[in-house]
Design a protein around this motif. Structure first.
Motif, PDB file in Angstrom:
ATOM      1  N   PRO A 157      26.321  35.573  36.079  1.00  0.00           N
ATOM      2  CA  PRO A 157      26.610  36.189  37.379  1.00  0.00           C
ATOM      3  C   PRO A 157      27.998  35.837  37.906  1.00  0.00           C
ATOM      4  CG  PRO A 157      24.389  35.308  37.347  1.00  0.00           C
ATOM      5  CD  PRO A 157      25.055  34.818  36.094  1.00  0.00           C
ATOM      6  N   ILE A 158      28.470  34.641  37.595  1.00  0.00           N
ATOM      7  CA  ILE A 158      29.880  34.291  37.740  1.00  0.00           C
ATOM      8  C   ILE A 158      30.325  33.794  36.370  1.00  0.00           C
ATOM      9  CG2 ILE A 158      31.593  32.824  38.848  1.00  0.00           C
ATOM     10  CD1 ILE A 158      29.755  32.613  41.257  1.00  0.00           C
ATOM     11  N   GLN A 159      31.295  34.443  35.787  1.00  0.00           N
ATOM     12  CA  GLN A 159      31.699  34.067  34.433  1.00  0.00           C
ATOM     13  C   GLN A 159      32.487  32.764  34.477  1.00  0.00           C
ATOM     14  OE1 GLN A 159      34.321  36.580  31.637  1.00  0.00           O
ATOM     15  NE2 GLN A 159      32.236  37.292  31.234  1.00  0.00           N
ATOM     16  N   GLY A 160      32.046  31.764  33.710  1.00  0.00           N
ATOM     17  CA  GLY A 160      32.611  30.430  33.781  1.00  0.00           C
ATOM     18  C   GLY A 160      33.789  30.207  32.857  1.00  0.00           C
ATOM     19  N   GLU A 161      33.522  29.950  31.571  1.00  0.00           N
ATOM     20  CA  GLU A 161      34.598  29.719  30.613  1.00  0.00           C
ATOM     21  C   GLU A 161      35.557  30.900  30.579  1.00  0.00           C
ATOM     22  OE1 GLU A 161      35.095  26.960  28.807  1.00  0.00           O
ATOM     23  OE2 GLU A 161      33.346  25.975  29.659  1.00  0.00           O
ATOM     24  N   GLY A 162      35.065  32.077  30.904  1.00  0.00           N
ATOM     25  CA  GLY A 162      35.911  33.269  30.937  1.00  0.00           C
ATOM     26  C   GLY A 162      36.956  33.254  32.029  1.00  0.00           C
ATOM     27  N   GLY A 163      36.873  32.295  32.947  1.00  0.00           N
ATOM     28  CA  GLY A 163      37.911  32.169  33.958  1.00  0.00           C
ATOM     29  C   GLY A 163      37.407  32.151  35.384  1.00  0.00           C
ATOM     30  N   ASN A 164      36.156  31.722  35.596  1.00  0.00           N
ATOM     31  CA  ASN A 164      35.567  31.674  36.944  1.00  0.00           C
ATOM     32  C   ASN A 164      35.736  33.015  37.662  1.00  0.00           C
ATOM     33  OD1 ASN A 164      35.044  29.052  36.249  1.00  0.00           O
ATOM     34  ND2 ASN A 164      36.072  28.126  37.985  1.00  0.00           N
ATOM     35  N   ILE A 165      35.221  34.056  37.023  1.00  0.00           N
ATOM     36  CA  ILE A 165      35.366  35.423  37.510  1.00  0.00           C
ATOM     37  C   ILE A 165      34.132  35.811  38.315  1.00  0.00           C
ATOM     38  CG2 ILE A 165      35.664  37.841  36.848  1.00  0.00           C
ATOM     39  CD1 ILE A 165      36.841  36.759  34.167  1.00  0.00           C
ATOM     40  N   VAL A 166      34.355  36.239  39.550  1.00  0.00           N
ATOM     41  CA  VAL A 166      33.280  36.715  40.414  1.00  0.00           C
ATOM     42  C   VAL A 166      33.313  38.242  40.391  1.00  0.00           C
ATOM     43  CG1 VAL A 166      32.290  36.684  42.723  1.00  0.00           C
ATOM     44  CG2 VAL A 166      33.540  34.685  41.872  1.00  0.00           C
ATOM     45  N   PRO A 167      32.269  38.896  39.908  1.00  0.00           N
ATOM     46  CA  PRO A 167      32.281  40.368  39.874  1.00  0.00           C
ATOM     47  C   PRO A 167      32.195  40.940  41.278  1.00  0.00           C
ATOM     48  CG  PRO A 167      30.127  39.544  39.224  1.00  0.00           C
ATOM     49  CD  PRO A 167      31.020  38.340  39.368  1.00  0.00           C
ATOM     50  N   PRO A 168      32.569  42.209  41.450  1.00  0.00           N
ATOM     51  CA  PRO A 168      32.587  42.807  42.791  1.00  0.00           C
ATOM     52  C   PRO A 168      31.188  43.066  43.327  1.00  0.00           C
ATOM     53  CG  PRO A 168      33.095  44.462  41.150  1.00  0.00           C
ATOM     54  CD  PRO A 168      33.060  43.141  40.426  1.00  0.00           C
ATOM     55  N   TYR A 221      28.792  43.801  22.395  1.00  0.00           N
ATOM     56  CA  TYR A 221      29.523  43.408  23.593  1.00  0.00           C
ATOM     57  C   TYR A 221      29.983  44.617  24.400  1.00  0.00           C
ATOM     58  CZ  TYR A 221      29.726  38.671  21.784  1.00  0.00           C
ATOM     59  OH  TYR A 221      29.378  37.432  21.323  1.00  0.00           O
ATOM     60  N   VAL A 222      29.933  44.474  25.713  1.00  0.00           N
ATOM     61  CA  VAL A 222      30.497  45.467  26.624  1.00  0.00           C
ATOM     62  C   VAL A 222      31.399  44.730  27.613  1.00  0.00           C
ATOM     63  CG1 VAL A 222      28.525  47.030  26.406  1.00  0.00           C
ATOM     64  CG2 VAL A 222      28.526  45.307  28.218  1.00  0.00           C
ATOM     65  N   PRO A 223      32.309  45.433  28.292  1.00  0.00           N
ATOM     66  CA  PRO A 223      33.249  44.755  29.207  1.00  0.00           C
ATOM     67  C   PRO A 223      32.549  44.169  30.430  1.00  0.00           C
ATOM     68  CG  PRO A 223      34.085  46.906  28.552  1.00  0.00           C
ATOM     69  CD  PRO A 223      32.654  46.849  28.106  1.00  0.00           C
ATOM     70  N   TYR A 224      32.970  42.960  30.794  1.00  0.00           N
ATOM     71  CA  TYR A 224      32.548  42.339  32.055  1.00  0.00           C
ATOM     72  C   TYR A 224      33.359  42.964  33.186  1.00  0.00           C
ATOM     73  CZ  TYR A 224      30.975  38.469  35.089  1.00  0.00           C
ATOM     74  OH  TYR A 224      30.389  37.714  36.073  1.00  0.00           O
ATOM     75  N   SER A 225      32.844  42.895  34.396  1.00  0.00           N
ATOM     76  CA  SER A 225      33.551  43.446  35.548  1.00  0.00           C
ATOM     77  C   SER A 225      34.623  42.456  36.002  1.00  0.00           C
ATOM     78  CB  SER A 225      32.568  43.738  36.687  1.00  0.00           C
ATOM     79  OG  SER A 225      33.221  44.431  37.728  1.00  0.00           O
ATOM     80  N   TYR A 226      35.743  42.509  35.332  1.00  0.00           N
ATOM     81  CA  TYR A 226      36.876  41.603  35.539  1.00  0.00           C
ATOM     82  C   TYR A 226      37.971  42.426  36.211  1.00  0.00           C
ATOM     83  CZ  TYR A 226      40.455  38.199  33.832  1.00  0.00           C
ATOM     84  OH  TYR A 226      41.461  37.271  33.708  1.00  0.00           O
ATOM     85  N   CYS A 227      37.888  42.553  37.523  1.00  0.00           N
ATOM     86  CA  CYS A 227      38.710  43.519  38.250  1.00  0.00           C
ATOM     87  C   CYS A 227      40.205  43.219  38.165  1.00  0.00           C
ATOM     88  CB  CYS A 227      38.263  43.604  39.703  1.00  0.00           C
ATOM     89  SG  CYS A 227      36.589  44.270  39.889  1.00  0.00           S
ATOM     90  N   LEU A 242      51.507  32.254  39.842  1.00  0.00           N
ATOM     91  CA  LEU A 242      50.085  32.203  40.199  1.00  0.00           C
ATOM     92  C   LEU A 242      49.662  33.596  40.653  1.00  0.00           C
ATOM     93  CD1 LEU A 242      47.437  30.815  40.588  1.00  0.00           C
ATOM     94  CD2 LEU A 242      48.307  29.721  42.667  1.00  0.00           C
ATOM     95  N   GLY A 243      48.986  34.305  39.745  1.00  0.00           N
ATOM     96  CA  GLY A 243      48.667  35.706  39.989  1.00  0.00           C
ATOM     97  C   GLY A 243      47.470  35.925  40.873  1.00  0.00           C
ATOM     98  N   GLN A 244      46.437  35.096  40.717  1.00  0.00           N
ATOM     99  CA  GLN A 244      45.229  35.281  41.522  1.00  0.00           C
ATOM    100  C   GLN A 244      44.504  33.960  41.710  1.00  0.00           C
ATOM    101  OE1 GLN A 244      41.642  37.358  39.933  1.00  0.00           O
ATOM    102  NE2 GLN A 244      41.787  38.702  41.721  1.00  0.00           N
ATOM    103  N   VAL A 245      43.980  33.770  42.909  1.00  0.00           N
ATOM    104  CA  VAL A 245      43.029  32.700  43.206  1.00  0.00           C
ATOM    105  C   VAL A 245      41.709  33.372  43.533  1.00  0.00           C
ATOM    106  CG1 VAL A 245      42.435  30.809  44.755  1.00  0.00           C
ATOM    107  CG2 VAL A 245      44.829  31.161  44.089  1.00  0.00           C
ATOM    108  N   ARG A 246      40.638  32.956  42.889  1.00  0.00           N
ATOM    109  CA  ARG A 246      39.342  33.617  43.076  1.00  0.00           C
ATOM    110  C   ARG A 246      38.229  32.587  42.946  1.00  0.00           C
ATOM    111  NH1 ARG A 246      41.211  35.864  37.827  1.00  0.00           N
ATOM    112  NH2 ARG A 246      40.321  34.530  36.211  1.00  0.00           N
ATOM    113  N   VAL A 279      40.859  24.106  31.515  1.00  0.00           N
ATOM    114  CA  VAL A 279      41.525  25.397  31.383  1.00  0.00           C
ATOM    115  C   VAL A 279      40.604  26.354  30.640  1.00  0.00           C
ATOM    116  CG1 VAL A 279      43.462  26.592  30.265  1.00  0.00           C
ATOM    117  CG2 VAL A 279      43.841  24.423  31.466  1.00  0.00           C
ATOM    118  N   GLY A 280      40.598  27.596  31.051  1.00  0.00           N
ATOM    119  CA  GLY A 280      39.792  28.610  30.366  1.00  0.00           C
ATOM    120  C   GLY A 280      40.390  29.977  30.577  1.00  0.00           C
ATOM    121  N   GLY A 281      39.514  30.983  30.634  1.00  0.00           N
ATOM    122  CA  GLY A 281      39.975  32.350  30.812  1.00  0.00           C
ATOM    123  C   GLY A 281      40.042  33.104  29.500  1.00  0.00           C
TER     124      GLY A 281
END
Length: 472
Positions: A238-249, A191-197, A376-380, A420-422
């Motif tokens: 390309p967009i991480q789902g269960e990880g929290g709907n994370i869109v990389p930069p 495993y390596v880190p995802y781009s979770y800014c 609510l820290g971030q909406v993405r 819920v995820g993340g």
């Protein structure tokens, strides 16, 4: 632009029982506990028994109607029981249901539509293959193809990634809770880190990042003492789902693919949840200039919930022969017919553009909640794949999963469903049907606002002396 109002039972929730779950739902949940295996999970956090659904509205056995921002875990992209798409499946059942991997006009039509939705310059460079009916099956096939093609065994995956629950797919899934009682899975996964800014693994501030996560991967690939043998493939959402709907930069996926190809490593994009127009494009990587070698697809491809999965892969990756990967239920004809219907529906009603517009509108409405809610820290998100990350403190970003749990329960009582995820179970994951309307968005956000107001006003755990709220 199509007005999708009539594709739903209504455009708002309707709660008629005194509480959720209602009496009949409680009875059926109890019967389920007695009769069905204990791996059942969703009714534990969303305790309802379903009766019927249409569009973005589901009805339970007690007559309560809920706005569905879960959509069967991102499966029902064109809505529940979409009559236009269902007609394709009903007609197909009159003629042929099961055909193994024999050619049919139905299947070849679906393949042409899949390839026809790729960027024009790439359409002739790919082929399609069907496996078993689930997303996990597609991941297993992708792993197998990559290993056969390269003759190598190692796979690199990403923190926060989810790829399924079969042995190979689970080995690529980072959540150790899913495999804590399993002594072994397939070996040689790293495993390596995802781009979770929002939670940069390298402590970089927004705007200051120099793509350190890609540099870290470069060290893994180029340093002979990294402990990681040369991999067959890198697999990433390309967009991480269960990880929290994370869109990389912007630029991240391009840099990652470029680096992998410099080292003769294949790139697998898992588009099982982010694909089939959820982002506003057929596949979410199509928002970028990155070009993968293998793409796993499933979920929304089945139109209105019929199970199907497959691979889209570059012709120069073709490395397996007849029977090297089989499955009794690969390419089920009814599922393929539903896929054809969904493709036609999306084209006929310009669902791509509708998804982009509704995604932008929902994000705008959620930002108004963020301005008023201290947690609510971030909406993405992108398109209609949106995450709301809750934290105890905006500066420390300490995850707040207990608040999210309470928020989901409060929204359920008011008629809104979501999952819920993340990385820390502190993200509300919104993946509604793509045919939602502005009125449905407004009704859902109103429920969220009411639930937040209730929690912040009545729950001692969530009260803060410095709150100056305008949620009411």
């Amino acid at each position: 632009m199509t007005d999708f109002t009539n594709y739903h039972f209504s455009e708002e929730a309707r709660i008629v029982s005194e509480s959720i779950p209602g009496e009949r739902s409680r009875e059926l949940i109890q019967q389920q506990i007695e009769l069905e295996g204990s791996v059942v999970s969703y009714p534990r956090s969303i305790p309802i028994a379903l009766k019927r659904a249409k569009g973005a509205i589901v009805e339970d056995v007690d007559g309560n109607q809920f706005i569905d921002f879960f959509a069967g875990a991102g499966v029902l992209n064109v809505g529940h029981s979409n009559e236009e798409v269902m007609a394709y499946a009903v007609e197909q059942q009159k003629h042929l249901v099961h055909a193994l991997d024999f050619p049919t006009e139905n299947k070849l039509s679906a393949i042409r539509k899949i390839l026809g939705c790729l960027p024009e310059a790439l359409r002739d460079q790919y082929k399609v293959s069907f496996g078993g009916p689930t997303g996990s099956d597609a991941i297993e096939a992708a792993i197998k193809l990559a290993k056969i093609k390269t003759g190598r065994d190692t796979i690199i995956a990403f923190t926060g990634g989810y790829h399924g629950m079969t042995s190979g797919a689970l080995a690529l899934t980072s959540n150790v809770g899913f495999r804590s009682k399993l002594p072994s899975l397939i070996p040689n996964v790293h495993y390596v880190p995802y781009s979770y800014c929002y939670r940069c693994a390298f402590k970089q501030k927004p705007g200051a990042c120099q793509n350190q996560c890609v540099d870290y991967l470069r060290q893994v690939l180029e340093n002979s003492h990294s402990g990681v043998p040369k991999p067959a493939a890198i697999i990433i959402e390309p967009i991480q789902g269960e990880g929290g709907n994370i869109v990389p930069p912007e630029g991240y996926l391009e840099d990652l693919v470029r680096l992998a190809h410099q080292h003769d490593v294949l790139v697998i994009f898992d588009e099982i949840q982010s694909g089939f127009f959820r982002s506003g494009e057929f596949l979410s990587w199509m928002h970028t200039d990155a070009v993968p070698d293998i793409i796993a697809i499933s979920k929304g491809l089945g139109g209105v919930g019929f199970p199907i999965s497959g691979l889209i892969y570059r012709k120069d990756v073709e490395a397996w022969g007849p029977g090297a990967h089989i499955g009794t239920f690969r390419g089920n004809q009814v599922s393929l017919a539903a896929a054809n219907g969904a493709f036609d529906f999306i084209e006929r009603h310009d669902v791509r553009q509708h998804t982009k517009e509704m995604g932008a509108y929902l994000m705008e409405r959620l930002e108004t909640l963020k301005a008023d809610c201290p947690y609510l820290g971030q909406v993405r998100g992108r398109g209609l794949m949106i995450g709301m990350e809750f934290v105890r403190d905006a500066d420390t970003k300490e995850p707040f999963p207990s608040f999210v749990k309470a928020f989901r329960a409060a929204c359920l009582q008011r008629g809104l469903l979501f999952e819920v995820g993340g990385h820390y179970n502190n993200v509300v994951r919104l993946v509604p049907p793509l045919i939602i309307t502005p009125a449905i968005v407004d009704a859902a956000v109103d429920i969220m606002r009411d639930a937040l107001t209730f929690l912040l006003a009545t729950e001692p755990e969530f009260a803060r002396a410095d709150q100056s709220l305008t949620l009411a």
